[in-house]
Each structure stands twice: as C-alpha cells, then as structure tokens.
Design a protein around this motif. Structure first.
Motif, PDB file in Angstrom:
ATOM      1  N   SER A  91       0.826  -1.215   0.000  1.00 22.97           N
ATOM      2  CA  SER A  91       0.000   0.000   0.000  1.00 22.97           C
ATOM      3  C   SER A  91       0.857   1.260   0.000  1.00 22.97           C
ATOM      4  CB  SER A  91      -0.921   0.013   1.224  1.00 22.97           C
ATOM      5  OG  SER A  91      -0.145   0.015   2.409  1.00 22.97           O
ATOM      6  N   VAL A  92       0.293   2.307  -0.615  1.00 28.01           N
ATOM      7  CA  VAL A  92       0.921   3.634  -0.595  1.00 28.01           C
ATOM      8  C   VAL A  92      -0.120   4.638  -0.115  1.00 28.01           C
ATOM      9  CG1 VAL A  92       2.588   3.145  -2.434  1.00 28.01           C
ATOM     10  CG2 VAL A  92       0.363   4.079  -3.041  1.00 28.01           C
ATOM     11  N   ALA A  93       0.366   5.811   0.287  1.00 27.29           N
ATOM     12  CA  ALA A  93      -0.546   6.856   0.758  1.00 27.29           C
ATOM     13  C   ALA A  93      -0.334   8.098  -0.089  1.00 27.29           C
ATOM     14  CB  ALA A  93      -0.255   7.175   2.220  1.00 27.29           C
ATOM     15  N   ILE A  94      -1.408   8.839  -0.350  1.00 27.08           N
ATOM     16  CA  ILE A  94      -1.301  10.063  -1.150  1.00 27.08           C
ATOM     17  C   ILE A  94      -2.224  11.138  -0.584  1.00 27.08           C
ATOM     18  CG2 ILE A  94      -3.114   9.371  -2.817  1.00 27.08           C
ATOM     19  CD1 ILE A  94      -1.324  10.711  -5.029  1.00 27.08           C
ATOM     20  N   GLY A  95      -1.860  12.391  -0.836  1.00 28.94           N
ATOM     21  CA  GLY A  95      -2.734  13.500  -0.447  1.00 28.94           C
ATOM     22  C   GLY A  95      -2.121  14.391   0.608  1.00 28.94           C
ATOM     23  N   GLY A  96      -1.596  15.518   0.163  1.00 28.67           N
ATOM     24  CA  GLY A  96      -1.085  16.515   1.099  1.00 28.67           C
ATOM     25  C   GLY A  96       0.162  16.093   1.862  1.00 28.67           C
ATOM     26  N   ILE A  97       0.909  15.126   1.329  1.00 31.98           N
ATOM     27  CA  ILE A  97       2.099  14.640   2.046  1.00 31.98           C
ATOM     28  C   ILE A  97       3.301  15.523   1.723  1.00 31.98           C
ATOM     29  CG2 ILE A  97       3.700  12.690   2.321  1.00 31.98           C
ATOM     30  CD1 ILE A  97       1.236  10.860   1.703  1.00 31.98           C
ATOM     31  N   ASN A  98       3.960  16.004   2.778  1.00 33.92           N
ATOM     32  CA  ASN A  98       5.143  16.864   2.597  1.00 33.92           C
ATOM     33  C   ASN A  98       6.206  16.470   3.628  1.00 33.92           C
ATOM     34  OD1 ASN A  98       4.469  18.164   5.082  1.00 33.92           O
ATOM     35  ND2 ASN A  98       3.015  19.465   3.990  1.00 33.92           N
ATOM     36  N   LEU A  99       7.323  17.194   3.631  1.00 37.79           N
ATOM     37  CA  LEU A  99       8.427  16.835   4.524  1.00 37.79           C
ATOM     38  C   LEU A  99       8.064  16.949   6.004  1.00 37.79           C
ATOM     39  CD1 LEU A  99      11.485  18.358   2.637  1.00 37.79           C
ATOM     40  CD2 LEU A  99      11.038  15.935   3.054  1.00 37.79           C
ATOM     41  N   ASP A 100       7.087  17.793   6.322  1.00 37.93           N
ATOM     42  CA  ASP A 100       6.704  17.974   7.730  1.00 37.93           C
ATOM     43  C   ASP A 100       5.907  16.792   8.282  1.00 37.93           C
ATOM     44  OD1 ASP A 100       7.908  20.450   7.734  1.00 37.93           O
ATOM     45  OD2 ASP A 100       6.084  21.494   7.118  1.00 37.93           O
ATOM     46  N   ASN A 101       5.150  16.116   7.404  1.00 38.59           N
ATOM     47  CA  ASN A 101       4.283  15.053   7.926  1.00 38.59           C
ATOM     48  C   ASN A 101       4.635  13.649   7.423  1.00 38.59           C
ATOM     49  OD1 ASN A 101       3.185  14.879   5.280  1.00 38.59           O
ATOM     50  ND2 ASN A 101       1.629  16.419   5.763  1.00 38.59           N
ATOM     51  N   VAL A 102       5.609  13.551   6.514  1.00 41.67           N
ATOM     52  CA  VAL A 102       5.852  12.257   5.865  1.00 41.67           C
ATOM     53  C   VAL A 102       6.360  11.176   6.821  1.00 41.67           C
ATOM     54  CG1 VAL A 102       8.221  12.755   5.058  1.00 41.67           C
ATOM     55  CG2 VAL A 102       6.793  11.136   3.802  1.00 41.67           C
ATOM     56  N   GLU A 103       7.130  11.567   7.829  1.00 45.84           N
ATOM     57  CA  GLU A 103       7.662  10.554   8.753  1.00 45.84           C
ATOM     58  C   GLU A 103       6.521   9.867   9.504  1.00 45.84           C
ATOM     59  OE1 GLU A 103      11.408  10.277  11.801  1.00 45.84           O
ATOM     60  OE2 GLU A 103      11.204  12.093  10.615  1.00 45.84           O
ATOM     61  N   GLU A 104       5.574  10.687   9.911  1.00 49.30           N
ATOM     62  CA  GLU A 104       4.368  10.197  10.593  1.00 49.30           C
ATOM     63  C   GLU A 104       3.605   9.223   9.683  1.00 49.30           C
ATOM     64  OE1 GLU A 104       0.941  12.593  13.112  1.00 49.30           O
ATOM     65  OE2 GLU A 104       2.018  13.630  11.506  1.00 49.30           O
ATOM     66  N   VAL A 105       3.538   9.561   8.394  1.00 52.12           N
ATOM     67  CA  VAL A 105       2.837   8.711   7.414  1.00 52.12           C
ATOM     68  C   VAL A 105       3.562   7.377   7.274  1.00 52.12           C
ATOM     69  CG1 VAL A 105       2.112   8.482   4.996  1.00 52.12           C
ATOM     70  CG2 VAL A 105       1.866  10.693   6.154  1.00 52.12           C
ATOM     71  N   TYR A 106       4.874   7.414   7.104  1.00 58.30           N
ATOM     72  CA  TYR A 106       5.648   6.175   6.982  1.00 58.30           C
ATOM     73  C   TYR A 106       5.503   5.282   8.218  1.00 58.30           C
ATOM     74  CZ  TYR A 106       8.381   7.368   2.730  1.00 58.30           C
ATOM     75  OH  TYR A 106       8.789   7.648   1.443  1.00 58.30           O
ATOM     76  N   LYS A 107       5.377   5.904   9.380  1.00 57.11           N
ATOM     77  CA  LYS A 107       5.291   5.130  10.627  1.00 57.11           C
ATOM     78  C   LYS A 107       3.997   4.320  10.740  1.00 57.11           C
ATOM     79  CE  LYS A 107       8.521   7.768  13.485  1.00 57.11           C
ATOM     80  NZ  LYS A 107       8.664   8.884  14.414  1.00 57.11           N
ATOM     81  N   THR A 108       3.019   4.589   9.877  1.00 57.44           N
ATOM     82  CA  THR A 108       1.777   3.790   9.894  1.00 57.44           C
ATOM     83  C   THR A 108       2.035   2.382   9.341  1.00 57.44           C
ATOM     84  OG1 THR A 108       1.126   4.485   7.657  1.00 57.44           O
ATOM     85  CG2 THR A 108       0.308   5.828   9.506  1.00 57.44           C
ATOM     86  N   GLY A 109       3.227   2.194   8.722  1.00 54.21           N
ATOM     87  CA  GLY A 109       3.541   0.878   8.148  1.00 54.21           C
ATOM     88  C   GLY A 109       3.245   0.790   6.665  1.00 54.21           C
ATOM     89  N   VAL A 110       2.800   1.891   6.075  1.00 57.62           N
ATOM     90  CA  VAL A 110       2.532   1.933   4.639  1.00 57.62           C
ATOM     91  C   VAL A 110       3.850   1.683   3.881  1.00 57.62           C
ATOM     92  CG1 VAL A 110       2.894   4.442   4.286  1.00 57.62           C
ATOM     93  CG2 VAL A 110       1.101   3.261   3.008  1.00 57.62           C
ATOM     94  N   ASP A 111       3.766   1.021   2.731  1.00 51.95           N
ATOM     95  CA  ASP A 111       4.998   0.678   1.997  1.00 51.95           C
ATOM     96  C   ASP A 111       5.644   1.895   1.340  1.00 51.95           C
ATOM     97  OD1 ASP A 111       5.172  -2.333   2.148  1.00 51.95           O
ATOM     98  OD2 ASP A 111       3.111  -2.074   1.472  1.00 51.95           O
ATOM     99  N   GLY A 112       4.822   2.876   0.971  1.00 53.29           N
ATOM    100  CA  GLY A 112       5.398   4.039   0.316  1.00 53.29           C
ATOM    101  C   GLY A 112       4.487   5.243   0.364  1.00 53.29           C
ATOM    102  N   VAL A 113       5.011   6.383  -0.056  1.00 50.95           N
ATOM    103  CA  VAL A 113       4.193   7.592  -0.144  1.00 50.95           C
ATOM    104  C   VAL A 113       4.251   8.130  -1.567  1.00 50.95           C
ATOM    105  CG1 VAL A 113       4.518   8.236   2.276  1.00 50.95           C
ATOM    106  CG2 VAL A 113       6.050   9.173   0.548  1.00 50.95           C
ATOM    107  N   CYS A 114       3.126   8.676  -2.010  1.00 50.29           N
ATOM    108  CA  CYS A 114       3.054   9.324  -3.319  1.00 50.29           C
ATOM    109  C   CYS A 114       3.170  10.820  -3.103  1.00 50.29           C
ATOM    110  CB  CYS A 114       1.714   9.042  -3.988  1.00 50.29           C
ATOM    111  SG  CYS A 114       1.425   7.298  -4.258  1.00 50.29           S
TER     112      CYS A 114
END
Length: 219
Positions: free
Chosen positions: A167-190
């Motif tokens: 799974s990947v995540a998308i939508g409003g992801i930037n350097l300020d919040n991306v670490e938090e997004v990765y920590k959910t266990g998602v495989d990648g970010v768009c």
C-alpha cells in the motif's frame, strides 16, 4: 511476476507527475530525472489535458528513463497509453476502467494499482486482483481540490493494517508530515507538488528518503 516484497520496496518514494509544476525552460523529463537521482523509486505519469499523441511521446520518454534507472513506471488511468509505451502498468481511480478489463488488456505481468478511500473499496480492489492500493487522501491537498474527506493518520493506519497487498498513501504529504505517514507501516508515499514543485527535485527526493529510513529504523 513481481513478488509482493519486491513491489513493496519499489513503492517507497512514488512520484506522481504534474506538468503544471514544471519550471520554465525545463522539460518534464528534466524534473523526473532529477527526482530519480534523489532516490525516487516509482514514477506515475499523470496527465489530464494533453492530446493522446503528446501523452505517448512524454510517457515514452519517461518509460525509457525509468527503465534505464530500474525505477517502476506506471501511467495514470490511460490503459491505451500504458500499452503503447510498454509501461510497467497503470494506476486506476474508482471512476477509471474496471480493473478486470485493464488486466485483460495489459496481461498478468502488468502492475495495476487502485486508489481507495475506505475499507469497502480496499476489499474490492484486493478481490479484483490489484497489485497494490493507494489510500487517499491522507491530508487535504490543493492538487485535487474535489477530494474525499481526509483519512488522517489514524484512518490511514487502520487501512494499512487491514491491507493484504502493498500500500501507498497520497494526499497533502510533505516533509513535515511524511515521517508520521511512513510510521503507519505503509509501503510508500506518493508525492506530487513537494517534489515536482521543488526548486531542486533531487534534494527534495533525498530529504523524503532520509525520513523514510528514519521512520523504518523506528518501526
């Protein structure tokens, strides 16, 4: 066929192109090439305005670039363009061509990803044979103003836990919040504007990867 774990690592930093961010005097290929140098692992060619001929031309250039750099290359929505340029696969939204038809056209070896907004859509995508799912949107984003209600970190986490495919995540992801997004266990970010619109896409991509590695170290 790409194995699940091999695909997961290919999705770590997933760039979605947007010609609106390409600076004057540069081509889309220039920006993508710079981002790949910075460590982008997958590129999705997304273009809604250009003619089919122009799309095939641009997508063909990007496909050659990605192939030479061993980066996954997908086309958004347009199965015909993906087929024409021999892309690795397509990314489909809920209103695009049904997955089973895209699979029939592109064959079993193609990577097909689907955007999903909730658990019902996630289950349907997995049952229909999606290779990966894209959870959207995590946060509000200006690149898609008509998006659904943002999932937030906790909503994303629930979906990631339930997913049986990468799974990947998308939508409003930037350097300020991306670490938090990765920590959910998602495989990648768009990422769209945070790399496409960066003064130096290479440095921007490097900064995202640093946060990916940091989040993985703590996960």
């Amino acid at each position: 066929m790409t194995t699940k774990s091999a695909l997961s690592s290919k999705l770590a930093l997933y760039l979605v192109t947007d010609n609106r961010f390409v600076p004057e005097g540069k081509s889309l290929k220039d920006v993508v090439e710079s981002a790949i140098r910075g460590g982008v692992t997958a590129v999705q060619y997304r273009e809604k305005e250009a003619s089919t001929r122009k799309m095939i031309e641009e997508a063909g250039e990007l496909r050659n670039l990605c192939r030479s750099c061993e980066v996954l290359f997908l086309v958004n929505d347009r199965v015909d363009v993906a087929l024409a340029v021999e892309a690795d696969g397509v990314h489909l939204g809920q209103d695009d061509m049904p997955l089973h038809l895209a699979r029939k056209i592109l064959g079993s070896g193609a990577i097909i990803g689907i955007t999903v907004h909730n658990d019902l859509e996630r289950r349907a995508a997995e049952q229909n044979g999606a290779d990966y799912v894209s959870f959207a949107p995590v946060f509000a984003t200006s690149t898609k103003p008509d998006h659904q209600t943002p999932l937030g970190i906790s909503g994303l986490e629930q979906l990631v836990r339930a997913a049986t495919v990468p799974s990947v995540a998308i939508g409003g992801i930037n350097l300020d919040n991306v670490e938090e997004v990765y920590k959910t266990g998602v495989d990648g970010v768009c990422v769209v504007s945070a790399i496409m619109g960066a003064t130096d896409p290479e440095l921007a991509a490097q900064a995202f990867l640093e946060r990916y590695n940091r989040a993985r170290a703590h996960h």
